[in-house]
Design a protein around this motif. Structure first.
Motif, PDB file in Angstrom:
ATOM      1  N   GLN A  79     -90.428 -73.539 -77.569  1.00  0.00           N
ATOM      2  CA  GLN A  79     -90.478 -72.350 -76.719  1.00  0.00           C
ATOM      3  C   GLN A  79     -91.696 -72.386 -75.784  1.00  0.00           C
ATOM      4  N   ILE A  95     -97.239 -67.661 -78.464  1.00  0.00           N
ATOM      5  CA  ILE A  95     -95.934 -67.895 -79.084  1.00  0.00           C
ATOM      6  C   ILE A  95     -96.183 -68.657 -80.379  1.00  0.00           C
ATOM      7  N   HIS A 104    -101.979 -62.301 -81.765  1.00  0.00           N
ATOM      8  CA  HIS A 104    -100.937 -61.728 -80.911  1.00  0.00           C
ATOM      9  C   HIS A 104    -101.245 -60.293 -80.493  1.00  0.00           C
ATOM     10  N   PHE A 161     -94.954 -63.563 -78.795  1.00  0.00           N
ATOM     11  CA  PHE A 161     -93.747 -63.760 -79.596  1.00  0.00           C
ATOM     12  C   PHE A 161     -94.207 -64.202 -80.983  1.00  0.00           C
ATOM     13  N   PHE A 183     -88.136 -64.308 -83.165  1.00  0.00           N
ATOM     14  CA  PHE A 183     -89.451 -63.784 -82.793  1.00  0.00           C
ATOM     15  C   PHE A 183     -89.415 -62.273 -82.593  1.00  0.00           C
ATOM     16  N   LEU A 232     -91.284 -59.235 -80.508  1.00  0.00           N
ATOM     17  CA  LEU A 232     -91.918 -59.184 -79.189  1.00  0.00           C
ATOM     18  C   LEU A 232     -92.988 -58.098 -79.130  1.00  0.00           C
ATOM     19  N   VAL A 239     -85.857 -61.521 -80.950  1.00  0.00           N
ATOM     20  CA  VAL A 239     -85.596 -62.482 -79.876  1.00  0.00           C
ATOM     21  C   VAL A 239     -85.238 -63.830 -80.504  1.00  0.00           C
ATOM     22  N   VAL A 287     -86.207 -66.880 -75.773  1.00  0.00           N
ATOM     23  CA  VAL A 287     -87.632 -66.612 -75.541  1.00  0.00           C
ATOM     24  C   VAL A 287     -88.006 -66.751 -74.064  1.00  0.00           C
ATOM     25  N   TYR A 307     -89.420 -63.800 -71.822  1.00  0.00           N
ATOM     26  CA  TYR A 307     -90.733 -63.976 -71.189  1.00  0.00           C
ATOM     27  C   TYR A 307     -90.636 -63.716 -69.683  1.00  0.00           C
TER      28      TYR A 307
END
Length: 557
Positions: free
Chosen positions: A190, A215, A225, A232, A244, A246, A266, A271, A275
């Motif tokens: 990703q 990610i 994150h 993600f 993932f 978000l 996701v 992804v 994004y």
């Protein structure tokens, strides 16, 4: 004549949001970007500036568009911190550049590492700092050298494209992606797809401000994150399907905010599209009028997650996303990867701690040589200014550890070595007010000497100005550089202190105790005192951040 009343009824200019029709630039930065895309400066550097020299550089390129290729002018040596906010940019500019090399996901082959090492030694007076966003920064770069540097980086698959500027910057990833025994999902594919689709694309090269991405499926949540513009985070559905969660709208600087979960699941194959939707919303709806309100966190904060999710699904990705679970809480203690741990394949990874990310070309060569000699072909950078060597066979671990430690690259690192970070500071940065790297390095030595038995997790983040590149608000002890008055009445370098910031289980920003400051000289005494108070008062299993929330102000001073 315009009366106050009639002024009040004029149509407001809004926040400069393109999607609402406000296309006219409302400040100098926006004007520069409208005049010429930052990506176009590359050819001028190659054809004109590198041949005609520093004095030929257009000021709008020098202090604006060159950032789109990772280039900032350094601070001229000898200008003290008191002048940082007073002098004009051209008075602070040196004729040398910091050059930031993008290392998406922190992933480096030995060949790539050696090329960076060579460039550091040939063009950067040996400098090579690992940042807290997994990049490596060189200093002392002259404009004449840039085309050769680019050619050599690009020959091994590296670049400086959009390493700075109002662009999608480096994509953070877990350094152990694909090998961690507890990993939820490997985000490597990703990261690669997002990089290949969006980095260097003129459709996304004029954002309201910088855009930071993570990610990862790391069980320690090492990519922080909670403080990225978009993240993600690996999750697993009750059915066993992995994907993932978000998050949007995190960021620190002078107005810190934690990212918010959109509550969607996701799939891995979605992804890049998602994004693109999030970065598209930022480009089109982001605030462009005032620089200090131009990050996506302000938009998310004003809209709320429900509206953000609705706009993402209806206007951008054109499909609803299913609700999804929150990620597991990070595994306890430290969110780094220092030490020796098993991989999924029976080999081991060896994480080590340079001093506050400070390395040089020779050290990078040594790291590559040691890795190769012990059977590894891959190294990684971390978001804590540390590094990891992957794929070490069981019978090679002890030898590699010994040789790294002999070079002051600690594997069995003290808490202080392992968990102290520092930004670039006044040595090279035009925004800084105080020195950081040497101050933090000296602090590590003093604390190891004075508190040799201290074992608890404790993050100490040292920042040279209020902008929080070193994440002061989320540290156990966050130090914000400023000038303070010492007991002799002199103005000297020092720090405002934030205490008890944390991410993960009880995420929150550090507590500011009224008037709590220290001089740089008095910093070891202060940290020793507060850590000693914590050790004396902590309850079973209590973290430093938890203790700070209940401690008396007197015990924090």
């Amino acid at each position: 004549m315009t009366t106050p009343a009639s002024r009040h009824h004029k149509r407001p200019r809004g926040e400069g949001q393109w999607a609402l029709g406000y296309r006219e630039p409302l400040n100098k930065n926006e004007e520069n970007k409208k005049n010429d895309d930052g990506l176009n400066v590359r050819q001028r550097i190659i054809d004109v500036y590198s041949k005609a020299g520093f004095d030929s550089i257009d000021p709008a390129d020098l202090r604006g568009r060159m950032r789109w290729y990772g280039l900032y002018t350094q601070r001229k040596p000898g200008i003290d911190g008191g002048k940082t906010a007073i002098l004009e940019p051209e008075e602070l500019d040196d004729r040398y550049f910091m050059l930031r090399v993008r290392i998406d996901g922190g992933q480096l082959s030995l060949e790539q590492l050696r090329v960076i090492a060579d460039l550091a030694n040939e063009y950067g007076r040996g400098t090579a700092d690992v940042t807290d966003r997994q990049n490596i920064q060189l200093h002392w770069i002259e404009i004449e050298a840039v085309p050769d540097i680019w050619a050599r980086l690009e020959a091994v698959g590296l670049s400086t494209t959009e390493a700075c500027g109002d662009t999608p910057r480096v994509i953070l990833g877990c350094p152990l992606a694909g090998i961690d025994t507890g990993e939820v999902i490997d985000g490597t594919a990703q990261i690669r797809e997002v990089h290949d689709r969006f980095i260097g694309d003129p459709a996304y090269s004029n954002l309201p401000r910088k855009f930071k991405t993570a990610i990862s499926g790391c069980p320690a949540s090492c990519t922080v994150h909670e403080i990225n513009d978009v993240a993600f985070v690996g999750v697993e559905l009750p059915t066993g399907e992995k994907g993932f969660d978000l998050w949007v709208g995190g960021g620190l600087s002078t107005n810190p905010m934690l990212a918010k979960r959109l509550g969607v699941f996701v799939r891995p194959d979605q992804v890049a599209d998602v994004y693109g939707g999030v970065i598209g919303i930022f480009r089109d709806y982001g605030y462009r009028r005032l620089r200090h309100r131009a990050r996506i966190k302000f938009l998310v904060n004003d809209w709320g997650v429900e509206k953000f999710r609705e706009v993402l699904e209806t206007e951008y990705i054109k499909e609803p996303l299913p609700d999804g679970p929150a990620p597991e809480l990070p595994r306890g203690g430290r969110r780094d990867h220092v030490g020796v741990y098993p991989q999924q394949d029976g080999n081991f990874y060896v994480g080590f701690a340079p001093r506050v990310g400070r390395l040089d070309g020779d050290k990078l060569h040594l790291i590559a040589d040691l890795a190769e000699r012990h059977g590894s072909t891959r190294v990684r950078t971390t978001v804590e200014q540390k590094m990891v060597i992957l794929d070490v066979a069981p019978d090679q671990v002890d030898s590699l550890t010994r040789e790294l430690e002999a070079a002051d690259l600690q594997v069995n690192a003290s808490t202080f070595r392992r968990q102290t970070m520092a930004c670039t500071g006044i040595e090279f940065c035009k925004l800084a007010i105080v020195e950081t790297k040497a101050t933090a390095s000296d602090l590590i030595d003093e604390l190891e000497r004075r508190l040799p038995d201290f074992k608890d997790p404790l993050t100490i983040n040292v920042n040279g100005c209020p902008n929080s590149c070193a994440r002061i608000q989320t540290a156990d002890i966050g130090l914000k550089g400023q000038l303070v008055v010492n007991e002799r009445g002199e103005q000297v370098e020092g720090f405002q202190i934030h205490l008890g910031g944390s991410l993960g289980v009880n995420a929150g920003f550090g507590r500011k105790v009224r008037g709590l400051k220290t001089t740089a000289e008095g910093l070891p005494d202060y940290v020793e005192r507060v850590v000693t108070n914590f050790e004396a008062q902590k309850k079973d299993g209590e973290t430093f951040a938890d203790w700070v929330q209940r401690a008396d102000d007197a015990d924090l001073k």
